[in-house]
Enzyme design. Structure first.
Site, short mmCIF file in Angstrom:
data_model
loop_
_atom_site.label_atom_id
_atom_site.label_comp_id
_atom_site.label_asym_id
_atom_site.label_seq_id
_atom_site.Cartn_x
_atom_site.Cartn_y
_atom_site.Cartn_z
N TYR A 1 38.86 36.68 49.93
CA TYR A 1 39.78 37.54 50.66
C TYR A 1 39.66 37.24 52.15
O TYR A 1 38.65 37.56 52.77
CB TYR A 1 39.50 39.01 50.40
CG TYR A 1 39.65 39.46 48.96
CD1 TYR A 1 40.42 38.74 48.05
CD2 TYR A 1 39.02 40.61 48.50
CE1 TYR A 1 40.55 39.16 46.73
CE2 TYR A 1 39.15 41.04 47.18
CZ TYR A 1 39.92 40.30 46.31
OH TYR A 1 40.04 40.72 45.00
N HIS B 1 35.20 35.62 39.78
CA HIS B 1 36.58 36.00 40.08
C HIS B 1 37.57 35.44 39.05
O HIS B 1 38.49 36.13 38.62
CB HIS B 1 36.94 35.50 41.48
CG HIS B 1 37.92 36.36 42.20
ND1 HIS B 1 37.98 36.44 43.56
CD2 HIS B 1 38.89 37.19 41.75
CE1 HIS B 1 38.95 37.27 43.92
NE2 HIS B 1 39.51 37.73 42.83
N PRO C 1 45.78 49.32 40.10
CA PRO C 1 46.11 50.40 39.16
C PRO C 1 47.37 51.17 39.56
O PRO C 1 47.88 51.97 38.77
CB PRO C 1 44.88 51.30 39.21
CG PRO C 1 44.33 51.10 40.58
CD PRO C 1 44.56 49.65 40.88
N GLY D 1 51.14 49.17 44.54
CA GLY D 1 51.78 50.16 45.39
C GLY D 1 53.11 50.67 44.87
O GLY D 1 53.61 51.69 45.34
N PHE D 2 53.69 49.99 43.90
CA PHE D 2 55.04 50.36 43.44
C PHE D 2 55.06 51.74 42.80
O PHE D 2 56.01 52.51 42.99
CB PHE D 2 55.57 49.32 42.46
CG PHE D 2 57.02 49.50 42.12
CD1 PHE D 2 58.00 48.96 42.93
CD2 PHE D 2 57.40 50.23 41.01
CE1 PHE D 2 59.34 49.15 42.63
CE2 PHE D 2 58.74 50.42 40.70
CZ PHE D 2 59.72 49.87 41.52
#
Length: 326
Positions: free
Chosen positions: A58, A135, A215, A219-220
């Site tokens: 990241y 990962h 989860p 953001g939707f």
């Protein structure tokens, strides 16, 4: 916040964790604000959000640096010992375009794992991580070899336990034959339910913690994204099929169903979406990401939302979203 166990043999953590990726990577990188993000990390601990999840890729590297600094330099003393600190290895960023998943390269070579854990510890300002995760599995390296290198980190005291991300049941079993698997991290939300078929039931049977990332449907499911134009110009989500114009419009039906239940509970859509994830298993600890204090508190409140059997049945019956994950 109420706590739960990180698997049958793991430590206690808050029922909701914190994913830190968006603080420095992929989601609105031009809007990065390290001071606010550090404050979110510290406030999370005070709210009982004690599983803090990051990764070396990241940024790359900047996310671990931010998290390490936020914990080490907290006013009144460091917070490191109050959290379960998780990071990841196995992806390298091979380009300068933060919005391109094509620039991510899998690297599961043991020598890479050995070097990466030392680098992560330096950036995180700690002598050990509580959870070190692979990962992604490298198809060019047998998982037993990669997992063996992660197990070496446990033997050396650099990691207390190790986990996997985005894996099949067969891959988990192969890893378990080498060293215990403490956790599995995969996408799980009301619009991504693949893990419910095999992986999550297997983890439940084996006492392995399951850590859902995204989860909230990236953001939707919060109801805040009405069109692709609501996303910043440099936001990675603009490249994803579910956020294209036609898909965004079609997927609003999912949000409306969540909103209806939220209104009945006096909750937010985000809290209902997270409560549904929490209801999927004993050792399920979602790690929604945010870099905003308001949304941190909102997410934390999901642990107190008690969905009824009728609520869960209605949410379970929602149709699959329009558009693939990637």
């Amino acid at each position: 916040m109420r706590s739960t166990a990180l698997g049958s043999k793991g430590p206690q953590v808050g029922a909701i964790g914190l994913g830190c990726m968006g603080m420095t990577h992929a989601y609105d990188p031009a809007g990065r604000n390290d001071a606010v993000s550090a404050a979110v990390v510290r406030e999370a601990v005070e709210l009982g959000v004690t599983l803090i999840d990051t990764a070396d890729v990241y940024g790359p590297f900047t996310n671990e640096e931010l998290v390490g600094k936020a914990l080490a330099e907290a006013p009144g003393g460091g917070l490191r010992d109050r959290v379960v600190l998780a990071t990841k290895v196995g992806l390298t960023f091979a380009g300068g375009n933060l919005g391109s998943t094509g620039d991510l390269v899998r690297n599961g070579r043991p020598e890479h794992v050995r070097a990466a854990i030392d680098a992560s510890l330096r950036r995180l300002r700690t002598d050990r991580v509580d959870l070190y995760q692979l990962h992604r599995v490298d198809p060019e390296v047998p998982i037993e070899e990669t997992w063996g290198a992660l197990a070496e980190a446990v033997a050396a005291g650099k990691a207390l336990r190790i986990g996997l991300s985005e894996v099949s049941v067969a891959e988990i079993a192969r890893a378990q034959a080498v060293h215990p698997v403490a956790s599995v991290q995969s996408e799980l939300s009301l619009w991504t339910r693949d893990a419910l078929a095999e992986v999550l039931p297997y983890c439940e049977r084996e006492g392995i913690a399951f850590l859902p990332f995204s989860p909230l449907g990236r953001g939707f499911l919060t109801g805040s994204i009405g069109s692709v134009d609501d996303l910043p110009a440099d936001d990675w989500r603009r490249t994803l099929p579910r956020f294209q114009a036609g898909a965004v419009a079609a997927n609003q039906a999912l949000v409306q169903a969540v909103r209806t239940i939220a209104e009945r509970h006096g909750a937010t859509p985000a809290q209902v979406a997270l409560a549904w994830v929490l209801a999927q298993g004993q050792y399920v600890v979602p790690i929604p990401g945010t870099k905003t204090p308001k949304y941190l508190a909102d997410n934390a409140g999901a642990a107190e939302v008690a969905l009824t059997a009728e609520d869960l049945a209605r949410l379970d019956a929602l149709p699959a979203p329009t558009g693939t994950r990637y």
